[in-house]
Design an enzyme around this catalytic site. Structure first.
Site: not given
Ligand code: FES
Ligand code: FES
Lengths: 450, 158, 335
Positions: C47, C49, C88-89, C91, C288-289, C291
């Site tokens: 979710g 994206g 947070s890995r 992307t 990574g954003v 979390e």
């Protein structure tokens, strides 16, 4: 700060899956139906801890519409632990319990039937003979010598290289704490919480004519789930075809490999497609949670606000089994000192087992808990020594080139810059010397140099 | 149990379906008629993901017996727009990034539609009030409220 | 008997990715005869994206229009290994693997283009699907023509393989020394609350945050994560528990009737600014954003409660009952 302009990167293009979502056309796992599909319901432990003396499935098996009942003896490799893929040992969790139960709701046997309603009704006909034992629920008790060992290896903690906790040792805490102007302590704890994705766990497995299994799953990690499932089924991974990639919310709750192995076994045993979807009650009470955590901080602080020593003891409640917690505690350990330059650090982090539903990964796992404690502790320090909340953070913030307690040199630090930007956002005027600080400059950082 | 037949108007079309007497409207829509836009987040009346319109009123279809739908008019998300011809609410949800995982979106959009059909000019607080039974774990609701407000503005301008 | 206003701050870091056991992800890209590029991934979109940001990264790295990139996720028969979407890995790891695969595919494409155009491949520019000779823009072709030629004239493949691996880091059991992550994102949140000293009720009025995320691939979707995290963090701080009497099991929650999460009525004012200091190892500098955004609100709210009424309630969730007990204890102490 100028960032190089790129083309399509940096543009708010619309979501590729957006139209599917808003028109209801996106296919989630529970939207997969096959002709002749069977339904699975789990019989679960009604108590938190006990010894299994008998599981009588005869009435359930005889119930009209029930096709089969799956028990531990149908599981080729019943004892598993998902992080075995990265060397975590030992296998401590049964796919289906057969010797003892370790938490309320632990899976014991699966009813596979023509409809979900029949499966649910027949599940109530399984007779369980379980001798109840007092559950171990409190972490402090669990690690005390008085507690019964609920884990087979004889105590109630994960063993890290022979220790019952993970250690972080940096500088000389004992010496530094003696030199501190203030010793400031704080207790922080978090209760277990639920991921609560609006989509519950669901798995649909279809046996294919060539002997392969098509597995529709809402796992967050397809290969991880495939390889773990193959180990449990004792089949080569290439017999499994995992289809997923569209998940109705995960938040870390869908990486436990918890529906796929049993649904696969049911499909193999019956030769028919099988669906297992969890109720909200199962999602709340039986799926893993974020761990309960208790932390105690002891900080040595100088009059000028420098933190020169920090000691943390942390207990993380893994529940009955490992799942992802042994790794989570390690990540937790690395983050317990916080994003500050503290020359003397001592951390003991325990992964503790209790008789509750297992905890596992959840958004921020290990870090959320540490961050909560660290930032409340920073405020407590500021209030205790009478320093401004912004300043205490800015002078102690780690700078690029400094050494973190895990002995990794800081790079990509921007803590200071976000503090300054937040002050600006709310219209708070920082004093000039704080405004002038930067993550690339040790100035103001209490003179500790990397 | 004997199965029974219910007949209702579903998305404008008269539909007859054989059901078990105690089946919920949600089960009948999703599992007999294979209209999967209506979601199944809880079955307890707690999440709103199964919201459909019954005679224009928002109803949690997991809590409604399908038998009671006999003779009623049912609208599901499929009935208000398609990818080619999105309803203004669907278009606004898309434009505003109001669907992340998308699991709550069908119920949200139906709840919003029920509101706007009755009150075309709600303020933000009234919109939030109308959505209070629909949970979203992903978005934090802001984009959802923005999307609905966009539609209200469009309707005012039109 | 009054409502008290309080403000609290929290500054946090968040590690991108993990390292235990090594942390790899792969991607494959191939070009179709008419110039469409298919990116094959076994990764998962929760979710946040991923399908969209990966298409953006692939289009950027290939130099082709966004619409000509197809992202195929979520099938182990058609795509190579990915560790999964967590820590947070996604992307960061997937993006790096896709850039590597795109570079290889782009090179294969330009080699064919060079042959077709009788130019040196290093003299060619590929932008938005158009190919021309540097300094001589009139000598041009496009991806469509080159892809067709590769398939039917030269018998060449245009494809690319990519992998990103964060190496396994050992961990010293005596000192804890390790390399636990790839980069660090940062955030500061300011929470404003109102605490009712009669009922113990806490109302979060405002969450204002500054996030540093390396590089935003899609700003609206970053904002989506920020708002999402703000609300989940607030909820974690004030509302949620599976065991209200933890560690006891009593009143174990089983539905959204007792397990309370915010509704549209509970949303505070949420404001944010995003800073970009590209990381050295993320795709285009990404950190990574997803979390982190749920973390900083929690201590900021607890600190704001202290600011408002002078009690530390550091046992989550901070329920009205706990606030009242703490206030009572405080009043006993001062009397
Ligand atoms: S599924 Fe009906 S309210 Fe949740
Ligand atoms: S978008 Fe995921 S629940 Fe709302």
């Amino acid at each position: 700060m100028g960032v190089k302009q790129l083309g399509i990167v940096g543009q708010s293009v619309k979501r590729r899956d957006g139209i599917g979502h808003v028109t209801g056309q996106t296919q989630y796992v529970d939207d997969v139906f096959y002709t002749g599909m069977l339904w699975l319901k789990m019989v679960r432990s009604p108590i938190s801890r006990g010894i299994i003396h008998g599981i009588d499935t005869s009435k359930a098996e005889a119930f009209p519409g029930v096709v089969t009942v799956v028990t531990a003896k149908d599981v080729p490799n019943n004892w598993y632990t998902i992080l075995c893929l990265i060397g975590v040992e030992p296998n401590d969790e049964p796919v289906l319990a057969h010797e003892e139960v370790m938490y309320f709701g632990e899976p014991i046997c699966a009813i596979v039937a023509e409809t979900e309603a029949i499966a649910a009704e027949a599940a109530g006909l399984v007779k369980l003979d379980i001798e109840e034992l007092p559950p171990v629920l409190d972490m402090e008790f669990a690690i005390s010598p008085d507690a019964p060992a609920i884990k087979k290896w004889g105590n109630n903690t994960f063993m890290y290289d022979g220790y019952n906790h993970r250690k972080l040792r940096f500088g000389d805490f004992e010496k530094a704490i003696q030199q501190a102007d203030h010793v400031i302590e704080g207790d922080y704890s978090l209760s277990p919480i639920e991921h609560a994705p609006i989509e519950t766990h669901c798995c649909v497995v279809k046996p294919e004519p060539d002997g392969r299994l098509t597995v529709h799953s809402n796992t967050q990690a397809l290969y991880f789930t495939m390889d773990n499932t193959a180990i449990i089924l004792q089949v080569p991974s290439q017999r499994l075809h995992m289809i997923g990639g569209t998940v109705g919310g995960g938040f870390g709750g869908k990486v436990d490999v918890i529906t796929e192995p049993i649904t696969c076994i049911a499909a193999m045993k019956t030769g028919r497609p099988v669906k297992w979807r969890w109720t909200r009650e199962e999602e709340m009470r039986k799926s893993s949670t974020r761990a309960g955590v208790k932390m105690h901080y002891t900080d040595g602080v100088m009059k000028d606000g420098r933190i020169i020593a920090r000691k943390v003891r942390s207990l993380e409640d893994s529940g009955a089994y490992h799942r992802h917690s042994p790794y989570g505690v390690q990540k937790h350990m690395a983050n317990l000192p916080g994003p500050y330059t503290i020359p003397n650090v001592w951390v003991d982090a325990y992964c503790v087992y209790t008789n509750r539903q297992p905890s596992s990964a959840m958004r921020g796992f290990g870090v959320t808990e540490a961050t909560f404690a660290v930032e409340c502790q920073m405020e407590r320090i500021a209030r205790t020594i009478g320093m401004d909340s912004w300043e205490i953070r800015l002078i102690n913030a780690y700078r690029n080139g400094q050494m973190r307690p895990v002995r990794k040199v800081v790079e990509d630090a921007t803590l200071i810059e976000t503090i300054q930007a937040a002050a600006e956002l709310i219209g708070y005027e920082l004093p000039a010397h704080l405004k002038a600080m930067s993550s690339d400059d040790y100035a103001g950082n209490g003179g500790h140099h990397g | 149990m004997e199965s029974i037949t219910v007949t209702f108007k579903l998305n404008g079309k008269t539909t007859a379906v054989a059901i078990e007497p105690l089946e919920s409207l949600r089960t009948v829509l999703r599992e007999h008629l294979h209209l999967h836009a209506t979601k199944a987040g809880c079955g307890q009346g707690g999440c709103g993901s199964c919201t459909v319109l019954v005679n224009g009123e928002p109803v949690l279809s997991c809590l409604m017996l399908a038998a009671l739908a006999d003779g009623q008019e049912i609208t599901t998300l499929e009935g208000i727009g398609t990818p080619q011809h999105m309803h203004p609410l669907q278009a606004a949800f898309f434009d505003r990034f109001a669907a992340q995982c998308g699991y709550c979106s069908p119920g949200m959009i139906m709840a919003a539609k029920a509101l706007l059909d009755k009150n075309p000019h709600p303020n933000r607080a009234e919109i939030a009030e109308a959505l209070a039974g629909n949970l979203c774990r992903c978005t934090g609701y802001v984009t959802i409220l923005d999307a609905i407000e966009d539609v209200v503005t469009q309707m005012q301008e039109a | 008997m009054a409502k008290h206003y309080g403000r609290g701050i929290a500054a946090v870091n968040y590690p991108t990715g993990m390292n235990l056991g090594g942390d790899p992800t792969q991607a494959l890209i191939f070009c179709q005869p008419t110039g469409g590029f298919s990116v094959k991934l076994a990764s998962t979109d929760l979710g946040q994206g991923l399908k969209t940001v990966i298409a953006q990264i692939a289009a950027e790295a290939l130099g082709v229009p966004f619409d000509s990139v197809i992202v195929d996720t979520g099938d182990t028969d058609s795509a190579p290994h990915c560790m999964g979407t967590f820590a947070s890995r996604a992307t960061h790891r997937v993006g790096n693997a896709v850039i590597m695969a795109a570079n290889e595919a782009r090179k294969a494409l330009l080699d064919v283009a060079a042959e077709e155009m009788e130019a040196a491949p290093e003299d060619l520019v590929l932008e938005n699907g158009e190919i021309y000779v540097k300094g001589a823009p009139e000598r041009k072709t496009n991806v469509f023509n080159v892809a067709l030629a590769a398939h039917f004239k030269y018998g060449k493949t245009i494809s690319g393989r990519g992998i990103y691996l964060k190496q396994k880091s050992s961990l010293d059991p005596e000192t804890g020394a390790c390399d636990p992550d790839s980069t660090e994102a940062h955030a500061t949140t300011v929470a404003e609350v109102e605490v009712d000293d009669e009922t113990g009720e806490i109302k979060v009025l405002r969450l204002a945050s500054a996030y540093e995320v390396g590089r935003q691939i899609n700003p609206e979707m970053v904002k989506g994560q920020i708002v999402s995290g703000a609300v989940m963090g607030m909820s974690h701080a004030l509302m949620e528990t599976v065991f209200p009497y933890y560690p006891a099991l009593d009143h174990h929650t089983y539905s959204f009737g007792e397990y309370i999460i915010p509704t549209a009525l509970d949303i505070p004012e949420i404001e944010s600014v995003v800073l970009e200091y590209p990381s050295s190892n993320g795709p285009y500098g990404v950190k990574g954003v997803g979390e982190m955004t749920a973390n900083s609100p929690i201590p900021a709210i607890v600190n704001a409660i202290y600011d408002a009424v002078g009690v530390w309630v550091t046992d989550l969730p901070v329920t009205p009952e706990k606030v009242l007990r703490a206030l009572e204890e405080k009043s006993l102490e001062t009397h």
